[in-house]
Design a protein around this motif. Sequence first.
Motif, mmCIF file in Angstrom:
data_model
loop_
_atom_site.group_PDB
_atom_site.id
_atom_site.type_symbol
_atom_site.label_atom_id
_atom_site.label_comp_id
_atom_site.label_asym_id
_atom_site.label_seq_id
_atom_site.Cartn_x
_atom_site.Cartn_y
_atom_site.Cartn_z
ATOM 1 N N MET A 157 0.812 -1.192 0.000
ATOM 2 C CA MET A 157 0.000 0.000 0.000
ATOM 3 C C MET A 157 0.860 1.262 0.000
ATOM 4 S SD MET A 157 -3.066 -0.630 -0.387
ATOM 5 C CE MET A 157 -4.635 -0.293 0.290
ATOM 6 N N LEU A 158 2.067 1.180 0.502
ATOM 7 C CA LEU A 158 2.922 2.362 0.501
ATOM 8 C C LEU A 158 3.227 2.816 -0.914
ATOM 9 C CD1 LEU A 158 5.435 1.722 3.405
ATOM 10 C CD2 LEU A 158 3.542 3.337 3.343
ATOM 11 N N ASP A 159 3.502 1.867 -1.804
ATOM 12 C CA ASP A 159 3.764 2.249 -3.194
ATOM 13 C C ASP A 159 2.558 2.971 -3.777
ATOM 14 O OD1 ASP A 159 6.381 1.350 -3.516
ATOM 15 O OD2 ASP A 159 5.734 -0.681 -3.993
ATOM 16 N N LEU A 160 1.376 2.466 -3.517
ATOM 17 C CA LEU A 160 0.161 3.095 -4.025
ATOM 18 C C LEU A 160 -0.006 4.486 -3.428
ATOM 19 C CD1 LEU A 160 -2.386 3.023 -5.711
ATOM 20 C CD2 LEU A 160 -3.521 1.819 -3.839
ATOM 21 N N ALA A 161 0.194 4.611 -2.130
ATOM 22 C CA ALA A 161 0.053 5.909 -1.469
ATOM 23 C C ALA A 161 1.068 6.919 -1.991
ATOM 24 C CB ALA A 161 0.209 5.737 0.041
ATOM 25 N N ARG A 162 2.216 6.439 -2.403
ATOM 26 C CA ARG A 162 3.261 7.322 -2.925
ATOM 27 C C ARG A 162 3.118 7.575 -4.421
ATOM 28 N NH1 ARG A 162 7.863 4.317 0.614
ATOM 29 N NH2 ARG A 162 7.456 5.450 2.539
ATOM 30 N N GLY A 163 2.059 7.040 -5.006
ATOM 31 C CA GLY A 163 1.814 7.278 -6.423
ATOM 32 C C GLY A 163 2.549 6.343 -7.357
ATOM 33 N N ARG A 164 3.196 5.350 -6.806
ATOM 34 C CA ARG A 164 3.926 4.381 -7.639
ATOM 35 C C ARG A 164 3.001 3.200 -7.938
ATOM 36 N NH1 ARG A 164 8.928 5.297 -3.859
ATOM 37 N NH2 ARG A 164 7.988 3.547 -2.763
ATOM 38 N N ARG A 165 2.050 3.457 -8.786
ATOM 39 C CA ARG A 165 0.993 2.476 -9.059
ATOM 40 C C ARG A 165 1.512 1.222 -9.747
ATOM 41 N NH1 ARG A 165 -3.332 7.003 -10.906
ATOM 42 N NH2 ARG A 165 -3.784 7.769 -8.805
ATOM 43 N N ALA A 166 2.430 1.378 -10.681
ATOM 44 C CA ALA A 166 2.967 0.206 -11.385
ATOM 45 C C ALA A 166 3.707 -0.701 -10.407
ATOM 46 C CB ALA A 166 3.891 0.631 -12.518
ATOM 47 N N ALA A 167 4.473 -0.120 -9.510
ATOM 48 C CA ALA A 167 5.193 -0.920 -8.514
ATOM 49 C C ALA A 167 4.213 -1.608 -7.567
ATOM 50 C CB ALA A 167 6.154 -0.043 -7.718
ATOM 51 N N ALA A 168 3.175 -0.889 -7.179
ATOM 52 C CA ALA A 168 2.164 -1.474 -6.290
ATOM 53 C C ALA A 168 1.466 -2.639 -6.980
ATOM 54 C CB ALA A 168 1.144 -0.420 -5.869
ATOM 55 N N LEU A 169 1.099 -2.441 -8.226
ATOM 56 C CA LEU A 169 0.415 -3.497 -8.963
ATOM 57 C C LEU A 169 1.295 -4.723 -9.099
ATOM 58 C CD1 LEU A 169 -2.237 -4.115 -10.330
ATOM 59 C CD2 LEU A 169 -1.333 -3.113 -12.417
ATOM 60 N N GLU A 170 2.567 -4.532 -9.363
ATOM 61 C CA GLU A 170 3.502 -5.656 -9.478
ATOM 62 C C GLU A 170 3.604 -6.412 -8.155
ATOM 63 O OE1 GLU A 170 5.951 -8.377 -11.206
ATOM 64 O OE2 GLU A 170 4.802 -6.810 -12.182
ATOM 65 N N ARG A 171 3.683 -5.687 -7.057
ATOM 66 C CA ARG A 171 3.753 -6.342 -5.742
ATOM 67 C C ARG A 171 2.497 -7.165 -5.467
ATOM 68 N NH1 ARG A 171 7.887 -4.468 -2.304
ATOM 69 N NH2 ARG A 171 8.817 -2.533 -3.046
ATOM 70 N N TYR A 172 1.329 -6.594 -5.779
ATOM 71 C CA TYR A 172 0.086 -7.320 -5.529
ATOM 72 C C TYR A 172 -0.057 -8.522 -6.456
ATOM 73 C CZ TYR A 172 -1.300 -3.687 -2.313
ATOM 74 O OH TYR A 172 -1.352 -2.826 -1.259
ATOM 75 N N ARG A 173 0.414 -8.398 -7.673
ATOM 76 C CA ARG A 173 0.367 -9.553 -8.585
ATOM 77 C C ARG A 173 1.270 -10.677 -8.064
ATOM 78 N NH1 ARG A 173 0.397 -6.197 -14.187
ATOM 79 N NH2 ARG A 173 -1.844 -5.848 -14.278
ATOM 80 N N ASN A 174 2.432 -10.314 -7.574
ATOM 81 C CA ASN A 174 3.323 -11.323 -7.000
ATOM 82 C C ASN A 174 2.690 -11.954 -5.762
ATOM 83 O OD1 ASN A 174 5.288 -10.919 -8.933
ATOM 84 N ND2 ASN A 174 6.428 -9.451 -7.702
ATOM 85 N N ALA A 175 2.065 -11.133 -4.937
ATOM 86 C CA ALA A 175 1.408 -11.654 -3.732
ATOM 87 C C ALA A 175 0.248 -12.572 -4.105
ATOM 88 C CB ALA A 175 0.919 -10.507 -2.856
ATOM 89 N N ALA A 176 -0.480 -12.209 -5.144
ATOM 90 C CA ALA A 176 -1.591 -13.048 -5.592
ATOM 91 C C ALA A 176 -1.081 -14.398 -6.077
ATOM 92 C CB ALA A 176 -2.382 -12.350 -6.695
ATOM 93 N N SER A 177 0.022 -14.377 -6.802
ATOM 94 C CA SER A 177 0.620 -15.620 -7.281
ATOM 95 C C SER A 177 1.036 -16.500 -6.106
ATOM 96 C CB SER A 177 1.816 -15.303 -8.171
ATOM 97 O OG SER A 177 2.433 -16.487 -8.605
ATOM 98 N N ASP A 178 1.655 -15.884 -5.111
ATOM 99 C CA ASP A 178 2.022 -16.633 -3.897
ATOM 100 C C ASP A 178 0.785 -17.151 -3.189
ATOM 101 O OD1 ASP A 178 4.668 -16.071 -4.415
ATOM 102 O OD2 ASP A 178 4.803 -14.454 -2.924
#
Length: 68
Positions: free
Chosen positions: A1-22
């Motif tokens: 959520m920090l990436d999203l809050a900081r406006g780094r949406r692509a990084a946030a999305l990548e983290r959540y996609r990795n978490a979803a895969s896990d």
Amino acid sequence: MLDLARGRRAAALERYRNAASDGERSPDVSRALRAAAGTVAVHLAQDASREAWAAASPAITLLEQTGV
């Protein structure tokens, strides 16, 4: 959520996609649900409602299957 809050949406999305895969490989249902919620939040922040619904759909199905 920090990436999203900081406006780094692509990084946030990548983290959540990795978490979803896990989460798919984990017996812990909450991990997959948290990843889906994060992914939905990123898509909504991007005004991408179709992508948000697409990300939410598997989580909703998972909830229905677990009887929650």
